[in-house]
Scaffold this active site. Structure first.
Site, PDB file in Angstrom:
ATOM      1  N   LYS A  56     122.182   3.942  12.986  1.00  0.00           N
ATOM      2  CA  LYS A  56     122.230   5.277  12.390  1.00  0.00           C
ATOM      3  C   LYS A  56     121.108   5.494  11.381  1.00  0.00           C
ATOM      4  O   LYS A  56     120.642   6.611  11.215  1.00  0.00           O
ATOM      5  CB  LYS A  56     123.591   5.525  11.733  1.00  0.00           C
ATOM      6  CG  LYS A  56     124.701   5.733  12.756  1.00  0.00           C
ATOM      7  CD  LYS A  56     125.937   6.343  12.129  1.00  0.00           C
ATOM      8  CE  LYS A  56     127.015   6.566  13.190  1.00  0.00           C
ATOM      9  NZ  LYS A  56     128.306   6.939  12.594  1.00  0.00           N
ATOM     10  N   LYS A 100     125.964   3.910  27.142  1.00  0.00           N
ATOM     11  CA  LYS A 100     127.291   4.472  26.938  1.00  0.00           C
ATOM     12  C   LYS A 100     127.246   6.013  26.940  1.00  0.00           C
ATOM     13  O   LYS A 100     126.261   6.600  26.500  1.00  0.00           O
ATOM     14  CB  LYS A 100     127.793   3.954  25.576  1.00  0.00           C
ATOM     15  CG  LYS A 100     129.139   4.463  25.142  1.00  0.00           C
ATOM     16  CD  LYS A 100     129.505   3.902  23.765  1.00  0.00           C
ATOM     17  CE  LYS A 100     130.467   4.861  23.059  1.00  0.00           C
ATOM     18  NZ  LYS A 100     130.841   4.453  21.722  1.00  0.00           N
ATOM     19  N   LYS A 130     128.663  10.913  22.372  1.00  0.00           N
ATOM     20  CA  LYS A 130     128.763  12.320  21.991  1.00  0.00           C
ATOM     21  C   LYS A 130     127.513  12.817  21.291  1.00  0.00           C
ATOM     22  O   LYS A 130     127.291  14.006  21.196  1.00  0.00           O
ATOM     23  CB  LYS A 130     130.020  12.587  21.168  1.00  0.00           C
ATOM     24  CG  LYS A 130     130.189  11.801  19.891  1.00  0.00           C
ATOM     25  CD  LYS A 130     131.371  12.376  19.111  1.00  0.00           C
ATOM     26  CE  LYS A 130     132.375  11.322  18.717  1.00  0.00           C
ATOM     27  NZ  LYS A 130     133.564  11.848  18.087  1.00  0.00           N
TER      28      LYS A 130
END
Ligand code: TRP
Length: 338
Positions: A116, A198, A201
């Site tokens: 992140k 993966k 979102k």
């Protein structure tokens, strides 16, 4: 004896952006059967979402949408405690105490923090670094035994275990040391466009991700565009390492149509990709549509949602207060006279 205490389960999802088909098949759907066996708490972790920039009005809306979605997916407020993290102030308070037994080096090593930080290089705030401590607080406050999470969260649960053990050995036995409950199925739904990654979102490519709120046409369009393969063996629907796209679609089909992947392979033997993709779309739509219908009805009934949330927060607070008071006492804070 009859009143054997049920083991406790805690899990949560951030009310950020869209909940994907991967989140549903890999997480929320697997939570519903746990309600029969365990004492469950399911939380919408809104405080965690603040670690990346949010539009306040959207965060508020997403939070209520997610509560409605939990219920629409079968989480039952009469069986489980459903609540919003920020409604129980003990989460943030315990996080502070846990901070004092967590080392900077431990947090610096967390894979998600590193990812992140790279992704939000302009906003590497302390909350982002502290994220796993708040998560440990969520888990430890309720003396949780099992934490159902995806693989990407295992490292965070392990940190929660380390923190619990460290606190216990420093201040005497206080916390239950939690364990992961990895779901056997559906934990690895991949991107439709890049099927080795993966389904996430936060993927900027909208076609890669099926959102749980996508309507039938959108689901069908995204699946038609899904990457399969371009080898000469094309149009052969089977699982194989060199066919990650087809394998992913077979996996999605088997989870949505509730058949084994072997059975799914048999069903599509000799069929073309067009036919296959449409069948996957039908299966996905048949799972999503009833959820969407229920969510819509729930969102129209603000009074009901408020009642659920009020009761959820009360029940969660009751447990949380108890744990926090014990922790405050153990670390040497003077109890407040009331
Ligand atoms: N970090 C989790 C995720 O992104 C969400 C989360 C926050 C959580 N607190 C939790 C999950 C406690 C399980 C238990 O998926």
């Amino acid at each position: 004896m009859a009143d054997e205490v049920k083991k406790r389960v805690f899990s949560g999802v951030q009310p950020t952006g869209k909940v994907t088909l991967g989140n549903y098949l890999g997480a929320i759907r697997n939570w519903t059967p746990l309600q029969e066996q365990y004492d469950c708490l399911f939380c919408v972790v809104d405080l965690h979402s603040l670690t990346v920039a949010q539009v306040p009005a959207e965060l508020r809306k997403n939070t209520l949408n997610l509560v409605a979605l939990y219920i629409a997916c079968g989480l039952d407020p009469d069986k489980s405690i459903l609540f919003i993290q920020s409604h129980v102030h003990e989460h943030a308070e315990l996080a502070w105490i846990l901070d004092t037994v967590t080392y900077v080096g431990e947090l610096n090593r967390m894979t998600q923090f590193k990812d992140k930080s790279r992704k939000h290089a302009d906003n590497i705030n302390m909350g982002l670094m502290n994220y796993p401590v708040l998560m440990a607080s969520d888990i430890l406050l309720y003396r949780t035994q099992y934490v159902p999470v995806g693989k990407d969260q295992v490292q965070h649960v392990e940190l929660a275990r380390d923190i619990a053990e460290r606190f216990n050995s420093r201040y005497s036995d206080t916390f239950v040391v939690p364990e992961c409950l990895l779901s056997r199925t559906g934990s690895s739904i991949k991107s439709l466009q890049e099927p080795t990654a993966k389904m996430s979102k936060s993927d900027p490519n909208d076609n890669a991700v099926i959102s749980i709120t996508d309507d039938a046409d959108t689901v069908r369009r995204k699946l038609r565009r899904a990457v399969t393969d371009s080898d000469t063996d094309a149009h052969c629907v089977r699982r194989s390492e060199d066919k990650p796209g087809v394998s992913n679609l077979l996996n999605i089909y088997s989870l949505c149509a509730d058949v084994s992947t072997d059975e799914a392979e048999r069903l599509f033997e000799g069929k073309g990709y067009g036919y296959f993709k449409d069948a996957v779309a039908d299966a996905v739509i048949s799972v999503l549509q009833p959820i969407q219908d229920r969510q819509r009805i729930l969102l129209e009934d603000k009074g009901y949602l408020e009642t659920v949330l009020k009761r959820g927060a009360e029940r969660a607070s009751h447990i949380a207060q108890n744990t926090l008071a014990k922790v405050y006492r153990k670390v040497g804070l003077v109890p407040q006279i009331r």
